[in-house]
Design a protein around this motif. Structure first.
Motif, PDB file in Angstrom:
ATOM      1  N   TYR A   1      12.197 104.746  31.626  1.00 29.61           N
ATOM      2  CA  TYR A   1      11.664 103.515  31.055  1.00 29.61           C
ATOM      3  C   TYR A   1      11.568 103.569  29.535  1.00 29.61           C
ATOM      4  O   TYR A   1      11.230 102.573  28.900  1.00 29.61           O
TER       5      TYR A   1
ATOM      6  N   SER B   1       1.782  99.032  30.359  1.00 25.03           N
ATOM      7  CA  SER B   1       3.207  99.145  30.048  1.00 25.03           C
ATOM      8  C   SER B   1       3.600  98.256  28.873  1.00 25.03           C
ATOM      9  O   SER B   1       4.399  98.635  28.020  1.00 25.03           O
TER      10      SER B   1
ATOM     11  N   ASN C   1      16.933  90.716  32.483  1.00 23.96           N
ATOM     12  CA  ASN C   1      15.765  90.872  31.619  1.00 23.96           C
ATOM     13  C   ASN C   1      16.051  91.794  30.432  1.00 23.96           C
ATOM     14  O   ASN C   1      15.429  91.673  29.385  1.00 23.96           O
TER      15      ASN C   1
ATOM     16  N   ASP D   1       3.646 108.804  32.001  1.00 18.01           N
ATOM     17  CA  ASP D   1       3.375 107.856  33.094  1.00 18.01           C
ATOM     18  C   ASP D   1       1.976 107.267  32.975  1.00 18.01           C
ATOM     19  O   ASP D   1       1.760 106.088  33.297  1.00 18.01           O
TER      20      ASP D   1
ATOM     21  N   THR E   1      18.513  98.781  34.997  1.00 10.73           N
ATOM     22  CA  THR E   1      18.180  98.421  36.382  1.00 10.73           C
ATOM     23  C   THR E   1      18.014  96.912  36.543  1.00 10.73           C
ATOM     24  O   THR E   1      18.101  96.396  37.655  1.00 10.73           O
ATOM     25  N   ASP E   2      17.749  96.207  35.449  1.00 14.74           N
ATOM     26  CA  ASP E   2      17.582  94.748  35.488  1.00 14.74           C
ATOM     27  C   ASP E   2      18.328  94.165  34.284  1.00 14.74           C
ATOM     28  O   ASP E   2      17.769  94.035  33.195  1.00 14.74           O
TER      29      ASP E   2
ATOM     30  N   THR F   1       9.292  96.271  28.941  1.00 16.15           N
ATOM     31  CA  THR F   1       8.349  97.062  29.725  1.00 16.15           C
ATOM     32  C   THR F   1       7.541  96.171  30.674  1.00 16.15           C
ATOM     33  O   THR F   1       7.245  96.568  31.804  1.00 16.15           O
ATOM     34  N   MET F   2       7.182  94.983  30.223  1.00 18.40           N
ATOM     35  CA  MET F   2       6.467  94.054  31.101  1.00 18.40           C
ATOM     36  C   MET F   2       7.325  93.642  32.299  1.00 18.40           C
ATOM     37  O   MET F   2       6.823  93.409  33.395  1.00 18.40           O
TER      38      MET F   2
ATOM     39  N   GLU G   1      14.310  99.497  33.422  1.00 18.04           N
ATOM     40  CA  GLU G   1      14.518 100.933  33.271  1.00 18.04           C
ATOM     41  C   GLU G   1      16.010 101.224  33.133  1.00 18.04           C
ATOM     42  O   GLU G   1      16.838 100.313  33.243  1.00 18.04           O
TER      43      GLU G   1
ATOM     44  N   TYR H   1       2.130 104.711  30.186  1.00 13.63           N
ATOM     45  CA  TYR H   1       2.927 103.576  30.655  1.00 13.63           C
ATOM     46  C   TYR H   1       2.177 102.793  31.739  1.00 13.63           C
ATOM     47  O   TYR H   1       2.180 101.560  31.756  1.00 13.63           O
ATOM     48  N   GLY H   2       1.516 103.529  32.640  1.00 12.78           N
ATOM     49  CA  GLY H   2       0.798 102.871  33.717  1.00 12.78           C
ATOM     50  C   GLY H   2      -0.459 102.170  33.251  1.00 12.78           C
ATOM     51  O   GLY H   2      -0.861 101.142  33.803  1.00 12.78           O
TER      52      GLY H   2
ATOM     53  N   GLY I   1       9.558  95.575  33.605  1.00 13.99           N
ATOM     54  CA  GLY I   1       9.900  96.772  34.381  1.00 13.99           C
ATOM     55  C   GLY I   1      11.340  97.213  34.258  1.00 13.99           C
ATOM     56  O   GLY I   1      11.878  97.849  35.167  1.00 13.99           O
TER      57      GLY I   1
END
Length: 461
Positions: free
Chosen positions: A337, A300, A436, A293, A432-433, A411-412, A416, A296-297, A414
């Protein structure tokens, strides 16, 4: 194609039947454990009729024939080795499928062997996690478009169905891990059940402000906190359980083994799990997710660029099998992710393989490139990596570039995943998206395709 002729020609090119320790096949490839791979003539094997490529990976030497063909080649090939279908060669004492896997593991270095062990534990569990992940995606859509309210009966029931696999994940892991570690699978499931017992507070309740009760036991304060959704604690505990079980069975008379061994194993492992290994494993698991994390944080996009650009290199070592455990741990703390990044690397290999099909003049490479690239688009990359892209090297580099850019994008944005194990086109079901994810897919494939043409290679006549 004369399958008998190909089988007879293949054996000496493998160094003779005495050099083949074990043999089996999957849907597309002969999977062989070779005693001394320096005796294998790969260039001549690839020239055999029907052979679409050959490579060494995960402790096995694999010869690609394709769906349908491999079954027909394996029958006479097994006869040449003097074994029956599904058995191992005379170099092996036993003739079960487990022996082939064990022989393959012995050919690996310790790190690859460890990764393969984790893979063997998590691959059987993947369908359950995928089903839950897809259900979570469906619930998300239902909630977004207000098809059902969260209070409706259908929504409540589907929510129960989608979370069940994660609630009992330690039980599933316990069963699978015990089988891999040589313990009793059902005792492994019992240990998983102890670690998720209703008397223990579900850790997801901590997010709601609840706090676990504590009790004193032999001078120690024991926190009554469960391990629902965790991975590392149950893996470590079941490994210890398998050792305890074998140790107890070794000193227990056969007449009372069925009574004594399970009884002692469950009691001893239960105490060890809740007092020592469980809390330690929780710390380790939290440390792994915290480190990821943090990376990634911090950036990302940078994480996607680096991980997407290097994942295929990790595939070459076979260590990527161990990532299932890390991904499952991430699911417990939020979203996975990492899987979209791995997916970008995989489909980029397919894009490079597709470019090779259009560019190469080698007939056998053309025959392999399309099915191998298609396999990569569905998440299986070994055929296109070892059979096509690594053969010319620069397409492999082009795929690394495509994977990096695709990983950067997802990753940009987001993106997952709600599960583990699925990459390529099937991963869209647990993304989740989705929009994208598809755009990232196109970026990875397109970049790898174009980069393969730009980098080019000098093809042997």
């Amino acid at each position: 194609m004369d399958y008998n002729k190909v089988a007879k020609e293949l054996v000496p090119l493998l160094g003779g039947k005495e050099n083949v320790v074990s043999a089996t096949h999957c849907a597309t490839r002969l999977r062989l454990v070779i005693d001394d791979e320096s005796k294998v003539d790969s260039s001549e094997i690839e020239e055999l009729d029907g052979v679409k490529g050959a490579f060494s990976s995960s402790g096995q030497y694999q010869v690609i024939f394709g769906t349908g063909t491999v079954n027909k080649v394996y029958q006479p090939f097994a006869q040449e080795l003097g074994i029956e279908a599904g058995e191992t060669s005379s170099n092996q004492q036993s003739s079960s499928g487990a022996d082939h896997k064990e022989a393959a593991k012995q050919n690996m270095n310790p790190l690859a062997r460890f990764a393969k062990t984790l893979s063997n534990i998590f691959v059987p569990i993947i369908p359950a996690i995928v089903a839950s992940g897809v259900l979570m995606g469906v619930l998300g859509l239902l909630n977004t478009y207000e098809v059902f309210t969260p209070e409706s009966a259908i929504y409540v029931l589907l929510n129960m169905f989608s979370s069940a696999a994660f609630i009992i994940l330690p039980i599933l892991i316990g069963f699978s891990a015990a089988r891999e570690f040589g313990g009793n699978s059902y005792l492994g499931a019992v240990i998983g059940g102890i670690m998720t017992h209703p008397e223990l507070l579900n850790p997801w309740g901590l997010q709601g402000g609840a706090s676990p009760e504590t009790m004193e036991f032999i001078g120690m304060n024991v926190e009554l906190l469960g391990y629902q959704g965790t991975v590392i604690p149950v893996l470590l505990t079941v490994y210890a359980m398998s050792k305890i079980e074998r140790g107890v069975r070794k000193i227990t008379p056969s007449a009372i083994d069925l009574l004594v061994t399970p009884f002692v194993t469950v009691i001893v492992t239960g105490f060890v799990a809740l007092l020592v290994i469980g809390p330690l494993g929780r710390v380790v698991g939290n440390g792994v997710t915290f480190a990821l994390d943090a990376v990634y944080g911090f950036g990302s996009g940078l994480a996607g660029l680096v991980f997407g650009g290097t994942y295929s290199l990790i595939v070459l070592t076979g260590v990527h099998h161990s990532f299932h455990a890390i991904e499952a741990e991430l699911l417990n703390s939020g979203g996975n992710y990492l899987l979209p990044i791995w997916s970008m690397a995989n489909v980029a290999q397919g894009g490079a393989g597709l470019a090779v099909f259009f560019k190469t003049k080698n007939k056998k490479t053309k025959e392999l490139a399309i099915p191998a690239a298609t396999s990569a688009f569905l998440g299986i990359t070994e055929p296109v990596i070892f059979g096509v892209n690594m053969k010319y090297r620069r397409p492999f580099i082009a795929a690394l570039i495509g994977g990096a850019l695709g990983g950067f994008y997802v990753t940009m944005m987001g993106v997952e995943a709600n599960g583990i194990g699925l990459t390529g086109a099937p991963m869209a079901a647990i993304a989740t998206d989705v929009l994208n994810y598809v755009i990232g897919f196109a970026i990875a494939v397109g970049t790898a395709f174009i980069a393969t043409f730009l980098l080019g290679w000098k093809e042997e006549k």
